[in-house]
Design an enzyme around this catalytic site. Structure first.
Site, mmCIF file in Angstrom:
data_model
loop_
_atom_site.group_PDB
_atom_site.id
_atom_site.type_symbol
_atom_site.label_atom_id
_atom_site.label_comp_id
_atom_site.label_asym_id
_atom_site.label_seq_id
_atom_site.Cartn_x
_atom_site.Cartn_y
_atom_site.Cartn_z
ATOM 1 N N GLU A 1 33.819 8.837 -47.952
ATOM 2 C CA GLU A 1 34.838 9.062 -48.989
ATOM 3 C C GLU A 1 36.212 9.452 -48.431
ATOM 4 O O GLU A 1 36.827 10.420 -48.887
ATOM 5 C CB GLU A 1 34.329 10.126 -49.970
ATOM 6 C CG GLU A 1 33.027 9.715 -50.617
ATOM 7 C CD GLU A 1 32.434 10.779 -51.530
ATOM 8 O OE1 GLU A 1 33.058 11.840 -51.722
ATOM 9 O OE2 GLU A 1 31.332 10.541 -52.059
ATOM 10 N N ASN B 1 31.064 4.971 -45.801
ATOM 11 C CA ASN B 1 30.447 5.054 -47.132
ATOM 12 C C ASN B 1 31.465 5.567 -48.150
ATOM 13 O O ASN B 1 32.198 6.530 -47.883
ATOM 14 C CB ASN B 1 29.266 6.040 -47.035
ATOM 15 C CG ASN B 1 28.396 6.057 -48.277
ATOM 16 O OD1 ASN B 1 27.940 5.017 -48.728
ATOM 17 N ND2 ASN B 1 28.160 7.238 -48.841
ATOM 18 N N HIS C 1 27.714 4.407 -58.057
ATOM 19 C CA HIS C 1 27.440 5.317 -59.175
ATOM 20 C C HIS C 1 28.089 4.713 -60.428
ATOM 21 O O HIS C 1 29.313 4.705 -60.554
ATOM 22 C CB HIS C 1 28.048 6.706 -58.902
ATOM 23 C CG HIS C 1 27.427 7.418 -57.751
ATOM 24 N ND1 HIS C 1 26.126 7.879 -57.772
ATOM 25 C CD2 HIS C 1 27.916 7.762 -56.534
ATOM 26 C CE1 HIS C 1 25.853 8.480 -56.625
ATOM 27 N NE2 HIS C 1 26.919 8.413 -55.856
ATOM 28 N N GLU D 1 23.885 4.812 -52.922
ATOM 29 C CA GLU D 1 23.665 5.963 -53.818
ATOM 30 C C GLU D 1 23.519 5.487 -55.260
ATOM 31 O O GLU D 1 24.052 6.105 -56.189
ATOM 32 C CB GLU D 1 24.831 6.958 -53.694
ATOM 33 C CG GLU D 1 25.060 7.463 -52.287
ATOM 34 C CD GLU D 1 26.179 8.498 -52.180
ATOM 35 O OE1 GLU D 1 26.596 9.050 -53.222
ATOM 36 O OE2 GLU D 1 26.632 8.761 -51.058
ATOM 37 N N ASP E 1 22.955 4.788 -58.932
ATOM 38 C CA ASP E 1 22.449 5.307 -60.205
ATOM 39 C C ASP E 1 23.313 4.718 -61.311
ATOM 40 O O ASP E 1 24.486 4.424 -61.102
ATOM 41 C CB ASP E 1 22.373 6.841 -60.261
ATOM 42 C CG ASP E 1 23.652 7.562 -59.899
ATOM 43 O OD1 ASP E 1 24.736 6.941 -59.929
ATOM 44 O OD2 ASP E 1 23.586 8.771 -59.600
HETATM 45 O O1 9MR Z 1 23.760 14.688 -55.128
HETATM 46 C C1 9MR Z 1 24.562 15.602 -54.428
HETATM 47 C C2 9MR Z 1 24.626 16.933 -55.170
HETATM 48 O O2 9MR Z 1 23.351 17.537 -55.142
HETATM 49 C C3 9MR Z 1 25.657 17.822 -54.535
HETATM 50 O O3 9MR Z 1 25.813 18.969 -55.315
HETATM 51 C C4 9MR Z 1 26.959 17.088 -54.394
HETATM 52 C C5 9MR Z 1 27.987 17.958 -53.724
HETATM 53 O O4 9MR Z 1 29.150 17.296 -53.468
HETATM 54 O O5 9MR Z 1 26.788 15.917 -53.633
HETATM 55 C C6 9MR Z 1 25.950 15.013 -54.275
HETATM 56 O O6 9MR Z 1 25.854 13.830 -53.538
HETATM 57 C C7 9MR Z 1 27.073 13.111 -53.395
HETATM 58 C C8 9MR Z 1 27.016 12.426 -52.058
HETATM 59 O O7 9MR Z 1 26.775 13.353 -51.042
HETATM 60 C C9 9MR Z 1 28.305 11.661 -51.791
HETATM 61 N N1 9MR Z 1 28.612 10.757 -52.857
HETATM 62 C C10 9MR Z 1 28.596 11.325 -54.200
HETATM 63 C C11 9MR Z 1 27.268 12.019 -54.464
HETATM 64 C C12 9MR Z 1 27.192 12.520 -55.872
HETATM 65 O O8 9MR Z 1 28.150 13.502 -56.103
#
Ligand code: 9MR
Length: 486
Positions: free
Chosen positions: A149, A191, A227, A256, A258
């Site tokens: 990101e 990513n 997402h 990722e 969903d």
């Molecule tokens: O699913 C993850 C969640 O449990 C955490 O609180 C969050 C913190 O930033 O990160 C989520 O996973 C993220 C991933 O690491 C990067 N892309 C976005 C995902 C969803 O927020």
């Protein structure tokens, strides 16, 4: 010149013989097309029997959802904690699943001490973090999200402002170079989200990947988080966007996934995403970001394939059907980074100078690695140890013919990670890559073999030691692929 061979039998359980019934799990179905199907996993759910039951039954790849992030693995500068990440990695490996590492360098989920750094202090802390974590997991990671990101949303195509970005625009390539040096066996991915269709943000990522490839910055893959919800739907040009990145010479992965929604609308969207991946030969796999709706980071949107009780949703059925419709005829044709068996055993003795091996026996040894489970694409590392005062190895190649007649398809790669002599493997010293990949595919049952590229070839000096191995992904009754060196 010397030559030696390792011999592997590709798994026999992956074939979908004509008339055979379709695969009944996501992982098995994806494996029939040479792909994986993964899930984000949380360590604290590995004691939940329903969760683990679905995980072990359906998935062939695991991404730790939070446990490998910077705040989790280096909560205090220079002190690394891997207990929770290890629980996931060990569970995955014990159950025949591979691991996507997530994520080495990211503006978010940094420990407080890193948030308070800047400039050269932060840059060297970041590089050290990448080096330490990638080294610790060396040989156990299929692909790393090296940088996550790093681009801004909106129409600017600019980098995201962050403490890492303020260390200099080259922070991303510094992270990739450190990751490659620490673990030459892992694919290295960039990513991001909102890059799933063609837009200013994905154009900027595209330009970066193009630039990295042109300048030799190590990058192997791009992850598309995917997402989706009504505000951010599956883009109409999703497949085309995956394809244009693949055309740059990188793998693409859906990392990722969903999709918020319910019923047939949600199911249709899942089907679309799966079909887009299957249509792109370098789309090597799909990971959903959680297992049950209740496990999701946005549980209120019910975005996953299983409901809170672990029942399969229509989205599951659509996903499985789409995977099965891919059939066993469209394997990815990737050129992976070189593969080094993690259990490689360098020789411990060197023949005295007075007795160099006669001209043709510089390579010796051999062995067969774990086969993995039948529902997983087989990864069969073999080792052949070169020892003694040998001539330099300058070339590795799969020996033809490496596809038995009648095989539907196969893909293989020979690889070696060349370290300085006496460098302990577990310290992760980086060295030169030797590697070559060859893919073969048959539409009518007649193997066609395409020559491998030599772009990763390096040179192993006389008297140095290394291992090399074979990795295959394929469908067919048997094969006797070999690696040879000269
Ligand atoms: O699913 C993850 C969640 O449990 C955490 O609180 C969050 C913190 O930033 O990160 C989520 O996973 C993220 C991933 O690491 C990067 N892309 C976005 C995902 C969803 O927020």
């Amino acid at each position: 010149m010397a030559a030696a061979a390792g011999v592997a039998a590709l798994g026999t359980t992956l074939a979908l013989a004509p008339g055979a019934s379709a695969a009944t799990t996501l992982g098995a179905s994806a494996a029939q097309t040479g792909r994986y199907f993964g899930a984000a996993v949380a360590a604290n759910k590995l004691s939940d029997a329903t969760y683990v039951g679905i995980l072990n039954r359906e998935f062939t790849m695991v991404t730790p959802e939070n446990e490998m992030k910077w705040d989790a693995t280096e909560p205090t500068q220079g002190q690394f904690t891997y207990a929770n990440a290890d629980r996931i990695v060990n569970h995955a490996r014990a159950n025949g699943m591979r691991v996507r590492g997530h994520a080495l360098a990211w503006h978010s989920q940094q420990p407080g001490w890193a948030q308070n750094l800047s400039g050269t202090g932060l840059r060297s802390a970041m590089v050290n973090h990448v080096t330490q974590v990638a080294t610790y997991y060396r040989g156990k990671i299929y692909a790393w999200d090296v940088v996550n990101e790093a681009f801004a949303d909106g129409g600017t195509g600019a980098r995201r402002d962050s403490n890492l970005q303020r260390t200099g625009n080259d922070w991303i390539e510094a992270a990739f170079r450190a990751a490659r040096a620490a673990d030459p066996t892992a694919k290295l991915c960039y990513n991001d989200y909102n890059t799933d269709g063609q837009n200013a943000k994905s154009n900027a990522v595209y330009a970066m990947v193009q630039d990295f490839k042109a300048r030799g910055v190590p990058i192997d893959c791009v992850g598309f988080q995917s997402h989706f919800n009504s505000a951010s739907p599956v883009p109409a040009d999703y497949q085309a966007n995956l394809q244009r990145f693949a055309n740059l010479g990188v793998d693409v992965q859906i990392t990722e996934l969903d999709i918020e929604g319910s019923g047939s609308a949600q199911a249709d969207n899942y089907g679309r995403v799966v079909r887009a991946c299957l249509a792109v030969s370098r789309c090597t796999g799909i990971t959903v970001w959680g297992i049950r709706d209740t496990d999701s980071w946005r549980a209120s949107g019910n975005p996953l394939l299983f409901d809170g009780s672990g029942n399969k949703k229509p989205a599951y059925t659509a996903t499985l059907d789409a995977l099965n419709s891919g059939g066993p005829t469209t394997p990815p044709t990737t050129t992976p980074p070189t593969t080094t068996p993690p259990t490689a055993t360098p020789p411990t003795t060197t023949p005295p100078p007075s007795t160099p091996p006669p001209g043709g026996s510089a390579l010796e040894g051999g062995g067969e690695g774990p086969q993995g489970r039948g529902r997983q694409a087989p990864s069969v590392p073999l080792t052949v140890v070169k020892s003694g005062r040998a001539p330099a190895i300058t070339k590795l190649e799969p020996a033809a013919p490496d596809v038995a007649a009648g095989h539907a398809e196969t893909e293989n790669a020979c690889g070696a990670d060349v370290r300085p002599e006496h460098a302990p493997a577990d310290r992760g010293e980086a060295g030169t890559h030797l590697g070559v990949a060859r893919s073969a595919r048959s539409a009518e049952g007649i193997p066609a073999i395409h020559g491998g590229g030599g772009s990763q070839n390096g040179q192993l000096g006389a008297g140095a030691s290394t291992t090399f191995g074979f990795q295959g992904t394929g469908v067919g009754p048997s094969a006797t692929p070999t690696c040879s060196a000269s």
